[in-house]
Design a protein around this motif. Structure first.
Motif, PDB file in Angstrom:
ATOM      1  N   ASP A  62       0.808  -1.218   0.000  1.00 36.83           N
ATOM      2  CA  ASP A  62       0.000   0.000   0.000  1.00 36.83           C
ATOM      3  C   ASP A  62       0.842   1.268   0.000  1.00 36.83           C
ATOM      4  O   ASP A  62       0.296   2.376  -0.126  1.00 36.83           O
ATOM      5  N   LEU A  63       2.160   1.137   0.138  1.00 37.11           N
ATOM      6  CA  LEU A  63       2.994   2.321   0.146  1.00 37.11           C
ATOM      7  C   LEU A  63       2.970   3.056  -1.194  1.00 37.11           C
ATOM      8  O   LEU A  63       3.208   4.258  -1.252  1.00 37.11           O
ATOM      9  N   PHE A  64       2.678   2.336  -2.275  1.00 35.38           N
ATOM     10  CA  PHE A  64       2.586   3.034  -3.548  1.00 35.38           C
ATOM     11  C   PHE A  64       1.392   3.986  -3.566  1.00 35.38           C
ATOM     12  O   PHE A  64       1.400   4.992  -4.282  1.00 35.38           O
ATOM     13  N   ARG A  65       0.377   3.696  -2.735  1.00 40.97           N
ATOM     14  CA  ARG A  65      -0.772   4.608  -2.661  1.00 40.97           C
ATOM     15  C   ARG A  65      -0.386   5.907  -1.955  1.00 40.97           C
ATOM     16  O   ARG A  65      -0.881   6.981  -2.307  1.00 40.97           O
ATOM     17  N   TYR A  66       0.483   5.827  -0.957  1.00 43.78           N
ATOM     18  CA  TYR A  66       1.009   7.041  -0.333  1.00 43.78           C
ATOM     19  C   TYR A  66       1.758   7.862  -1.378  1.00 43.78           C
ATOM     20  O   TYR A  66       1.610   9.086  -1.452  1.00 43.78           O
ATOM     21  N   PHE A  67       2.557   7.186  -2.180  1.00 42.36           N
ATOM     22  CA  PHE A  67       3.310   7.859  -3.237  1.00 42.36           C
ATOM     23  C   PHE A  67       2.357   8.579  -4.193  1.00 42.36           C
ATOM     24  O   PHE A  67       2.595   9.727  -4.582  1.00 42.36           O
ATOM     25  N   LEU A  68       1.269   7.918  -4.561  1.00 37.93           N
ATOM     26  CA  LEU A  68       0.299   8.529  -5.474  1.00 37.93           C
ATOM     27  C   LEU A  68      -0.386   9.727  -4.834  1.00 37.93           C
ATOM     28  O   LEU A  68      -0.684  10.722  -5.504  1.00 37.93           O
ATOM     29  N   ALA A  69      -0.644   9.658  -3.527  1.00 38.32           N
ATOM     30  CA  ALA A  69      -1.230  10.804  -2.826  1.00 38.32           C
ATOM     31  C   ALA A  69      -0.266  11.986  -2.842  1.00 38.32           C
ATOM     32  O   ALA A  69      -0.685  13.149  -2.964  1.00 38.32           O
ATOM     33  N   LEU A  70       1.024  11.708  -2.747  1.00 43.63           N
ATOM     34  CA  LEU A  70       2.024  12.761  -2.811  1.00 43.63           C
ATOM     35  C   LEU A  70       2.059  13.384  -4.210  1.00 43.63           C
ATOM     36  O   LEU A  70       2.204  14.603  -4.351  1.00 43.63           O
ATOM     37  N   VAL A  71       1.926  12.547  -5.234  1.00 38.48           N
ATOM     38  CA  VAL A  71       1.842  13.068  -6.602  1.00 38.48           C
ATOM     39  C   VAL A  71       0.665  14.019  -6.737  1.00 38.48           C
ATOM     40  O   VAL A  71       0.770  15.101  -7.341  1.00 38.48           O
ATOM     41  N   ASP A  72      -0.471  13.633  -6.167  1.00 36.72           N
ATOM     42  CA  ASP A  72      -1.674  14.456  -6.257  1.00 36.72           C
ATOM     43  C   ASP A  72      -1.455  15.842  -5.655  1.00 36.72           C
ATOM     44  O   ASP A  72      -1.982  16.847  -6.163  1.00 36.72           O
ATOM     45  N   ILE A  73      -0.679  15.930  -4.586  1.00 36.34           N
ATOM     46  CA  ILE A  73      -0.427  17.212  -3.928  1.00 36.34           C
ATOM     47  C   ILE A  73       0.645  18.017  -4.666  1.00 36.34           C
ATOM     48  O   ILE A  73       0.474  19.216  -4.935  1.00 36.34           O
ATOM     49  N   LEU A  74       1.739  17.369  -5.031  1.00 37.25           N
ATOM     50  CA  LEU A  74       2.855  18.078  -5.663  1.00 37.25           C
ATOM     51  C   LEU A  74       2.600  18.393  -7.137  1.00 37.25           C
ATOM     52  O   LEU A  74       3.097  19.400  -7.650  1.00 37.25           O
ATOM     53  N   ARG A  75       1.886  17.494  -7.821  1.00 42.23           N
ATOM     54  CA  ARG A  75       1.665  17.605  -9.269  1.00 42.23           C
ATOM     55  C   ARG A  75       2.974  17.872 -10.015  1.00 42.23           C
ATOM     56  O   ARG A  75       3.103  18.834 -10.782  1.00 42.23           O
ATOM     57  N   PRO A  76       3.992  17.032  -9.782  1.00 42.96           N
ATOM     58  CA  PRO A  76       5.253  17.220 -10.512  1.00 42.96           C
ATOM     59  C   PRO A  76       5.022  17.073 -12.009  1.00 42.96           C
ATOM     60  O   PRO A  76       4.055  16.431 -12.443  1.00 42.96           O
ATOM     61  N   ARG A  77       5.912  17.637 -12.792  1.00 40.58           N
ATOM     62  CA  ARG A  77       5.743  17.564 -14.240  1.00 40.58           C
ATOM     63  C   ARG A  77       5.858  16.131 -14.739  1.00 40.58           C
ATOM     64  O   ARG A  77       5.204  15.742 -15.700  1.00 40.58           O
ATOM     65  N   MET A  78       6.702  15.329 -14.072  1.00 34.01           N
ATOM     66  CA  MET A  78       6.830  13.917 -14.434  1.00 34.01           C
ATOM     67  C   MET A  78       6.967  13.078 -13.171  1.00 34.01           C
ATOM     68  O   MET A  78       7.321  13.587 -12.099  1.00 34.01           O
ATOM     69  N   VAL A  79       6.715  11.781 -13.332  1.00 37.47           N
ATOM     70  CA  VAL A  79       6.763  10.826 -12.223  1.00 37.47           C
ATOM     71  C   VAL A  79       7.485   9.568 -12.711  1.00 37.47           C
ATOM     72  O   VAL A  79       7.279   9.126 -13.850  1.00 37.47           O
ATOM     73  N   LEU A  80       8.322   9.000 -11.852  1.00 33.98           N
ATOM     74  CA  LEU A  80       8.972   7.720 -12.147  1.00 33.98           C
ATOM     75  C   LEU A  80       8.831   6.818 -10.934  1.00 33.98           C
ATOM     76  O   LEU A  80       9.242   7.178  -9.832  1.00 33.98           O
ATOM     77  N   ILE A  81       8.234   5.647 -11.136  1.00 34.23           N
ATOM     78  CA  ILE A  81       8.108   4.632 -10.082  1.00 34.23           C
ATOM     79  C   ILE A  81       8.925   3.423 -10.513  1.00 34.23           C
ATOM     80  O   ILE A  81       8.843   2.976 -11.664  1.00 34.23           O
ATOM     81  N   GLU A  82       9.709   2.888  -9.587  1.00 32.58           N
ATOM     82  CA  GLU A  82      10.568   1.730  -9.868  1.00 32.58           C
ATOM     83  C   GLU A  82      10.225   0.612  -8.912  1.00 32.58           C
ATOM     84  O   GLU A  82       9.929   0.842  -7.738  1.00 32.58           O
ATOM     85  N   ASN A  83      10.272  -0.632  -9.404  1.00 32.01           N
ATOM     86  CA  ASN A  83      10.012  -1.767  -8.528  1.00 32.01           C
ATOM     87  C   ASN A  83      10.443  -3.059  -9.210  1.00 32.01           C
ATOM     88  O   ASN A  83      10.941  -3.049 -10.345  1.00 32.01           O
ATOM     89  N   VAL A  84      10.251  -4.161  -8.506  1.00 28.19           N
ATOM     90  CA  VAL A  84      10.556  -5.472  -9.066  1.00 28.19           C
ATOM     91  C   VAL A  84       9.577  -5.786 -10.198  1.00 28.19           C
ATOM     92  O   VAL A  84       8.462  -5.254 -10.233  1.00 28.19           O
ATOM     93  N   PRO A  85       9.960  -6.650 -11.143  1.00 29.24           N
ATOM     94  CA  PRO A  85       9.055  -6.970 -12.242  1.00 29.24           C
ATOM     95  C   PRO A  85       7.698  -7.505 -11.793  1.00 29.24           C
ATOM     96  O   PRO A  85       6.688  -7.321 -12.490  1.00 29.24           O
ATOM     97  N   GLN A  86       7.664  -8.158 -10.605  1.00 26.94           N
ATOM     98  CA  GLN A  86       6.401  -8.712 -10.132  1.00 26.94           C
ATOM     99  C   GLN A  86       5.349  -7.644  -9.856  1.00 26.94           C
ATOM    100  O   GLN A  86       4.170  -7.966  -9.727  1.00 26.94           O
ATOM    101  N   MET A  87       5.765  -6.382  -9.760  1.00 30.90           N
ATOM    102  CA  MET A  87       4.778  -5.327  -9.579  1.00 30.90           C
ATOM    103  C   MET A  87       3.794  -5.308 -10.743  1.00 30.90           C
ATOM    104  O   MET A  87       2.600  -5.021 -10.573  1.00 30.90           O
ATOM    105  N   VAL A  88       4.277  -5.616 -11.945  1.00 26.72           N
ATOM    106  CA  VAL A  88       3.427  -5.582 -13.134  1.00 26.72           C
ATOM    107  C   VAL A  88       2.375  -6.672 -13.085  1.00 26.72           C
ATOM    108  O   VAL A  88       1.235  -6.488 -13.544  1.00 26.72           O
ATOM    109  N   SER A  89       2.727  -7.835 -12.519  1.00 20.47           N
ATOM    110  CA  SER A  89       1.776  -8.947 -12.455  1.00 20.47           C
ATOM    111  C   SER A  89       1.039  -9.023 -11.123  1.00 20.47           C
ATOM    112  O   SER A  89       0.129  -9.842 -10.971  1.00 20.47           O
ATOM    113  N   SER A  90       1.418  -8.152 -10.161  1.00 24.79           N
ATOM    114  CA  SER A  90       0.777  -8.185  -8.853  1.00 24.79           C
ATOM    115  C   SER A  90      -0.725  -8.019  -8.968  1.00 24.79           C
ATOM    116  O   SER A  90      -1.221  -7.153  -9.687  1.00 24.79           O
ATOM    117  N   ARG A  91      -1.459  -8.865  -8.251  1.00 23.32           N
ATOM    118  CA  ARG A  91      -2.924  -8.848  -8.262  1.00 23.32           C
ATOM    119  C   ARG A  91      -3.460  -8.931  -9.691  1.00 23.32           C
ATOM    120  O   ARG A  91      -4.390  -8.244 -10.085  1.00 23.32           O
TER     121      ARG A  91
END
Length: 394
Positions: free
Chosen positions: A124-153
């Motif tokens: 669920d920590l990625f949801r905190y990250f997304l909430a931070l994006v919502d507040i900061l509205r940076p021009r770009m965003v980069l999220i990095e993780n293990v390949p299993q993130m793509v197949s998670s759930r």
């Protein structure tokens, strides 16, 4: 033109270090639960002129709005003023454990994998990250993780990321990249999600720079960097940390990779050899590059183990994945190609593409191993950063 980057779940700073190495970015923020890793983060970024604010501990105790407020000291006090927010939410919940070999009654061997833990709270920590994006509205965003993130759930994680970012005006793409395709002397796959606002004129993924030659096909790709390219020039490993030495102690090399990693000031820290225990040493001495644990003679074979633990790296191939347990031979293929020892933490850092001017500030070898193995290879990060800078410059 230089751009601003904030690094959440930064660890020692491998991801943002890759951005800084391009000469196009200044780091303004780093957060991590590991305060000592942030000491390394600040120490190394300060060498490049950055003076980032840091926040240690579990950031879930700090509202995203309060974390965003830490950027006010840089004048980044309104939505859209930060150029890029990067981060790798802790991946243990996504990670699929490596294969274990188990000896069954009668001597039969089998490989097992633990299933993904999709109920792990760290997911669920990625949801905190997304909430931070919502507040900061940076021009770009980069999220990095293990390949299993793509197949998670069953793909629901990346779909949730894309859906959430789309609601606040971002275009999103994701891709799994192989580090050795970008000059890193290591077989390591990582998943990346890149998002950009409507004002950005698109993003192009970096093209591979290294690869295997195909018979009869002319290729512009450079040869894949090997373990020999990465570490053969380093001085002999010390028995104890002796600090930096003169650059004359580097061994001669033709490797362009090694020359790019070398310091112009002094040979590196963290290059200490640790003598394995007696049984581990016997197993390592029985191994040759390319062998896996099940190739050991019966009297040396553990009852349960990772399938390639106690293995030796090969001089002529890239390393296997360098993990946060790379200081322990029983956790993977971390044996030196020739010497009867595991790789030093500096050798592990070289295989991760950390340059020799990058210091790991810890007196604990397991802690250094955790910092090195958990990091994004800076050379891979730099390839992404160069493309991100082009997008930001539109």
């Amino acid at each position: 033109m230089r751009f601003t980057v904030a690094d959440v779940f930064a660890g020692c700073g491998g991801l943002s270090h890759g951005f800084v190495r391009t000469g196009l970015f200044d780091v303004v923020l780093g957060t991590d639960i590991d305060e000592r890793a942030l000491d390394t983060f600040v120490h190394n970024h300060s060498k490049h002129g950055s003076n980032p604010v840091t926040v240690s501990g579990d950031i879930r105790s700090l509202p995203p709005s309060a974390l965003a407020g830490k950027l006010n000291v840089f004048g980044l006090d309104h939505p859209g003023s930060l150029d890029i927010l990067v981060g790798g939410p802790p991946c243990e919940g996504f990670s699929q454990n490596r294969r274990h070999e188990v000896i069954l009654p009668g001597g039969k061997r089998t490989f097992t994998r633990n299933p993904l833990d999709n109920d792990d709270a760290r997911n669920d920590l990625f949801r905190y990250f997304l909430a931070l994006v919502d507040i900061l509205r940076p021009r770009m965003v980069l999220i990095e993780n293990v390949p299993q993130m793509v197949s998670s759930r069953k793909g629901a994680t990346v779909q949730e990321i894309q859906r959430t970012l789309a609601l606040i005006g971002y275009h999103t793409e994701w891709r799994i990249l192989l580090a050795s395709d970008y000059g890193v002397p290591q077989i390591r796959r990582r998943a990346f999600v890149v998002a950009w606002q409507d004002s950005i004129d698109g993003f192009r993924w970096p093209e591979p720079t290294h690869g295997k030659e195909k018979p009869g096909v002319k290729s512009r790709l450079r040869p894949i960097n090997t373990v020999k390219d990465a570490i053969a020039d380093l001085p002999p490993a010390a028995k104890a940390e002796a600090g930096r030495g003169g650059v004359s102690r580097y061994r001669k090399t033709r490797s362009a990779y090694a020359k790019a990693m070398q310091s112009n000031i002094a040979t590196p820290m963290n290059h200490v050899a640790r003598t394995p225990g007696e049984m581990v040493l016997k197993r390592l001495r029985a191994m040759r590059p390319g062998m896996i644990t099940s190739d050991l003679p019966p009297e040396l074979l553990p009852k349960s183990h990772y399938y390639n633990c106690y293995g030796r790296l090969s001089w002529d191939a890239p390393a296997k994945t360098i993990t946060k347990s790379c200081n322990y031979l029983g956790s993977g293929c971390f044996g030196h190609p020739e010497e009867d020892r595991g790789i030093t933490m500096r050798e592990a850092a070289r295989l991760q593409s950390f340059d020799d001017d990058f210091d790991f500030l810890s007196g604990s070898e397991p802690h250094v191993a955790k910092m090195v193995g958990s990091a994004v290879p800076p050379l891979l990060a730099a390839a992404l950063a160069e493309q991100i800078a082009k997008a930001l410059d539109t």
